[in-house]
Design an enzyme around this catalytic site. Structure first.
Site, PDB file in Angstrom:
ATOM      1  N   HIS A   1      16.946   2.749  45.797  1.00 42.48           N
ATOM      2  CA  HIS A   1      16.805   3.305  47.149  1.00 42.48           C
ATOM      3  C   HIS A   1      17.835   2.810  48.150  1.00 42.48           C
ATOM      4  CE1 HIS A   1      14.645  -0.498  47.896  1.00 42.48           C
ATOM      5  NE2 HIS A   1      14.994  -0.317  49.151  1.00 42.48           N
TER       6      HIS A   1
HETATM    7  C1  UD1 Z   1      13.926   0.885  54.260  1.00 44.87           C
HETATM    8  C2  UD1 Z   1      14.620  -0.399  54.667  1.00 44.87           C
HETATM    9  C3  UD1 Z   1      15.003  -1.185  53.432  1.00 44.87           C
HETATM   10  C4  UD1 Z   1      13.810  -1.408  52.523  1.00 44.87           C
HETATM   11  C5  UD1 Z   1      13.126  -0.084  52.230  1.00 44.87           C
HETATM   12  C6  UD1 Z   1      11.858  -0.354  51.474  1.00 44.87           C
HETATM   13  C7  UD1 Z   1      16.019  -0.359  56.702  1.00 44.87           C
HETATM   14  C8  UD1 Z   1      17.386  -0.312  57.226  1.00 44.87           C
HETATM   15  N1  UD1 Z   1      15.868  -0.115  55.395  1.00 44.87           N
HETATM   16  O1  UD1 Z   1      14.876   1.675  53.532  1.00 44.87           O
HETATM   17  O2  UD1 Z   1      15.491  -2.462  53.828  1.00 44.87           O
HETATM   18  O3  UD1 Z   1      14.258  -1.986  51.339  1.00 44.87           O
HETATM   19  O4  UD1 Z   1      12.808   0.581  53.444  1.00 44.87           O
HETATM   20  O5  UD1 Z   1      11.456   0.749  50.731  1.00 44.87           O
HETATM   21  O6  UD1 Z   1      15.092  -0.607  57.435  1.00 44.87           O
HETATM   22  N2  UD1 Z   1      11.570   8.912  53.726  1.00 44.87           N
HETATM   23  C9  UD1 Z   1      10.582   9.831  53.487  1.00 44.87           C
HETATM   24  N3  UD1 Z   1       9.281   9.393  53.534  1.00 44.87           N
HETATM   25  C10 UD1 Z   1       8.946   8.119  53.825  1.00 44.87           C
HETATM   26  C11 UD1 Z   1       9.964   7.197  54.087  1.00 44.87           C
HETATM   27  C12 UD1 Z   1      11.287   7.620  54.037  1.00 44.87           C
HETATM   28  O7  UD1 Z   1      10.831  10.989  53.222  1.00 44.87           O
HETATM   29  O8  UD1 Z   1       7.732   7.781  53.838  1.00 44.87           O
HETATM   30  C13 UD1 Z   1      12.987   9.378  53.649  1.00 44.87           C
HETATM   31  C14 UD1 Z   1      13.469   9.967  54.978  1.00 44.87           C
HETATM   32  O9  UD1 Z   1      14.357  10.987  54.688  1.00 44.87           O
HETATM   33  C15 UD1 Z   1      14.236   8.816  55.574  1.00 44.87           C
HETATM   34  C16 UD1 Z   1      14.831   8.151  54.347  1.00 44.87           C
HETATM   35  O10 UD1 Z   1      13.820   8.277  53.342  1.00 44.87           O
HETATM   36  O11 UD1 Z   1      15.214   9.214  56.478  1.00 44.87           O
HETATM   37  C17 UD1 Z   1      15.165   6.691  54.528  1.00 44.87           C
HETATM   38  O12 UD1 Z   1      14.039   5.964  55.013  1.00 44.87           O
HETATM   39  P1  UD1 Z   1      14.247   4.639  55.875  1.00 44.87           P
HETATM   40  O13 UD1 Z   1      12.942   4.039  56.183  1.00 44.87           O
HETATM   41  O14 UD1 Z   1      15.159   4.886  57.026  1.00 44.87           O
HETATM   42  O15 UD1 Z   1      15.056   3.698  54.890  1.00 44.87           O
HETATM   43  P2  UD1 Z   1      14.697   3.253  53.409  1.00 44.87           P
HETATM   44  O16 UD1 Z   1      15.790   3.704  52.528  1.00 44.87           O
HETATM   45  O17 UD1 Z   1      13.305   3.595  53.076  1.00 44.87           O
HETATM   46  N1  UDP Z   2       6.584  -0.962  45.000  1.00 38.44           N
HETATM   47  C1  UDP Z   2       5.421  -0.219  44.860  1.00 38.44           C
HETATM   48  N2  UDP Z   2       5.522   1.068  44.389  1.00 38.44           N
HETATM   49  C2  UDP Z   2       6.711   1.640  44.048  1.00 38.44           C
HETATM   50  C3  UDP Z   2       7.888   0.865  44.189  1.00 38.44           C
HETATM   51  C4  UDP Z   2       7.800  -0.426  44.682  1.00 38.44           C
HETATM   52  O1  UDP Z   2       4.329  -0.707  45.147  1.00 38.44           O
HETATM   53  O2  UDP Z   2       6.722   2.809  43.624  1.00 38.44           O
HETATM   54  C5  UDP Z   2       6.481  -2.337  45.529  1.00 38.44           C
HETATM   55  C6  UDP Z   2       7.153  -3.396  44.686  1.00 38.44           C
HETATM   56  O3  UDP Z   2       6.277  -3.862  43.674  1.00 38.44           O
HETATM   57  C7  UDP Z   2       7.478  -4.462  45.718  1.00 38.44           C
HETATM   58  C8  UDP Z   2       7.806  -3.640  46.946  1.00 38.44           C
HETATM   59  O4  UDP Z   2       7.186  -2.369  46.758  1.00 38.44           O
HETATM   60  O5  UDP Z   2       6.352  -5.259  46.006  1.00 38.44           O
HETATM   61  C9  UDP Z   2       9.291  -3.491  47.063  1.00 38.44           C
HETATM   62  O6  UDP Z   2       9.591  -2.451  47.917  1.00 38.44           O
HETATM   63  P1  UDP Z   2      11.013  -1.774  47.997  1.00 38.44           P
HETATM   64  O7  UDP Z   2      11.736  -1.900  46.720  1.00 38.44           O
HETATM   65  O8  UDP Z   2      10.769  -0.424  48.543  1.00 38.44           O
HETATM   66  O9  UDP Z   2      11.718  -2.606  49.161  1.00 38.44           O
HETATM   67  P2  UDP Z   2      12.622  -3.920  49.184  1.00 38.44           P
HETATM   68  O10 UDP Z   2      11.881  -5.022  48.521  1.00 38.44           O
HETATM   69  O11 UDP Z   2      13.901  -3.586  48.515  1.00 38.44           O
HETATM   70  O12 UDP Z   2      12.847  -4.160  50.635  1.00 38.44           O
END
Ligand code: UD1
Ligand code: UDP
Length: 353
Positions: A204
């Site tokens: 991601h």
């Molecule tokens: C965010 C965090 C990242 C973290 C991740 C955990 C920042 C800069 N990034 O990244 O550090 O590791 O969350 O998963 O804060 N979207 C959906 N539905 C959702 C959420 C997101 O469709 O419920 C899509 C949207 O198009 C959105 C894109 O994902 O614009 C990115 O989501 P965003 O929360 O901005 O960043 P993540 O890549 O999820």
């Molecule tokens: N996780 C989850 N379901 C998923 C993918 C990840 O519950 O489908 C959990 C994972 O076990 C961990 C956390 O989400 O505890 C990590 O989240 P993510 O990788 O989105 O974010 P990051 O740690 O990179 O910020």
């Protein structure tokens, strides 16, 4: 005491599930603010239900958009909430845009900021998370670190007062829930995969999803492997794959919707190997004795590399394949040492803050 906690992204819900319980025991009144950064049911609601996290006082509904708009709207909405509902402290987790917005809003109103997972550094400022970490740490009043390396990083930036080595909150949650996941999760059966006979992957990060060349290269590698690969697909990656018109032609690549925490623990524990760019999953894999190949050039969780359970490879397929071979042909390391955050130590510390 009244505390406002800002959460917004999947890993923050998981971390909050433990500390929100500690606050109940301490008699602290916690006002949970959900920024809305993650909003799909399988990225948010599922964790509140499964982990029995208290319902947030408000959801600010700020999801999607670019970094500036997202962080800016959160900042403004959190500030308004803090002005309406006074707080003695602000608590933030990790390194997302929600973290930075919560910390900045409180600091500007002279409300002490407590940062959980302070001091982590990947030393790569191209990662938006690295900017969020540095800025949050520099406006925080209590810095709660998971590892000695995090304490050292802060010292190197001139921050040494109010720094506490408390241990890892995600390890605490995993210790409590891994046995329940083992007993209750049926995800392996539902996917028709067998323990230690499949790879698990999550992708991601912006640096791996925003560039179509890199994203297609990762997907091609995942489809070329001689094992089943389970890929719970982050919505960001799903959208990017749709934009580039990538289509899964492989029976071995099982692309599924994001799963709840118990299913993810079961999938991680059962996997022969994990390939990920997640932060939290690198640690969970090591703690569950599943080798991890990290599809990044840097990591803030250096202990996982030192333990031998994690290898940083980037996204070139030769490097990924070579790391897989290394793990398959060599003996696996011994259990990784980790300092766990305990309720007792957190409660003691919190009384002093
Ligand atoms: C965010 C965090 C990242 C973290 C991740 C955990 C920042 C800069 N990034 O990244 O550090 O590791 O969350 O998963 O804060 N979207 C959906 N539905 C959702 C959420 C997101 O469709 O419920 C899509 C949207 O198009 C959105 C894109 O994902 O614009 C990115 O989501 P965003 O929360 O901005 O960043 P993540 O890549 O999820
Ligand atoms: N996780 C989850 N379901 C998923 C993918 C990840 O519950 O489908 C959990 C994972 O076990 C961990 C956390 O989400 O505890 C990590 O989240 P993510 O990788 O989105 O974010 P990051 O740690 O990179 O910020």
């Amino acid at each position: 005491m009244k505390i406002t906690t800002v959460i917004g992204a999947r890993p923050q819900f998981i971390k909050a599930s433990f500390l929100s319980r500690c606050f109940c025991d301490l008699g602290v009144r916690e006002r949970l603010l959900h920024t809305g950064q993650h909003y799909d049911a399988n990225m948010s609601e599922v964790f509140f239900e499964e982990l029995q996290i208290p319902k947030p006082a408000r959801n600010l509904g700020v999801g999607g958009q670019g970094h500036g708009a997202q962080t800016g709207q959160m900042l403004s909405a959190i500030e308004a909430d803090l002005l309406d509902f006074s707080a003695d402290a602000m608590l933030v987790y990790g390194d997302t845009n929600s973290t930075l917005a919560g910390a900045l809003a409180a600091a500007k109103l002279h409300i002490p900021v407590i940062h959980i997972e302070a001091g982590l550094r990947s030393f790569d400022k191209k990662m938006p998370e690295e900017i969020n970490r540095i800025l949050t740490d520099h406006v925080s009043d209590s810095l709660l670190c998971p590892t000695p390396a995090a304490v050292e990083n802060l010292k190197n930036e001139g921050i040494s007062s109010s720094v506490h080595l408390v241990g890892d909150v995600m390890h605490r949650v995993l210790l409590d829930l891994a046995p329940i996941a083992k007993e209750k999760s049926t995800i392996l059966e539902r996917l028709s995969v067998f323990p230690k006979q499949y790879y698990l992957s999550t992708i991601h990060r912006a640096e791996n999803t925003d560039d179509p060349v890199i994203l297609s290269r990762i997907m091609e590698t995942l489809t070329s492997l001689n094992e089943d690969v389970v890929l719970p697909l982050h919505p960001r990656t799903k959208q990017k794959l749709k934009e580039i018109g990538w289509d899964n032609q492989s029976d071995r690549l099982k692309i599924i919707e994001p799963v709840g925490y118990l299913d993810m623990l079961a999938l991680t524990a059962g996997a022969k190997l994990l390939m990920t760019d997640s932060g939290g999953l690198q640690k969970e894999a090591a703690w569950l004795s599943t080798p991890c190949i990290t599809l990044r050039d840097t990591t803030e969780w250096v202990e996982t590399i030192e333990s031998g359970w994690n290898t940083l490879v980037g996204t070139e397929d030769e490097k990924i394949l070579s790391a897989i071979n290394q793990y398959e042909q060599n003996e696996l390391p011994g259990p990784m040492q980790v300092k766990t955050l305990t309720a007792e130590s957190f409660v003691e510390l919190f009384k002093q803050i």
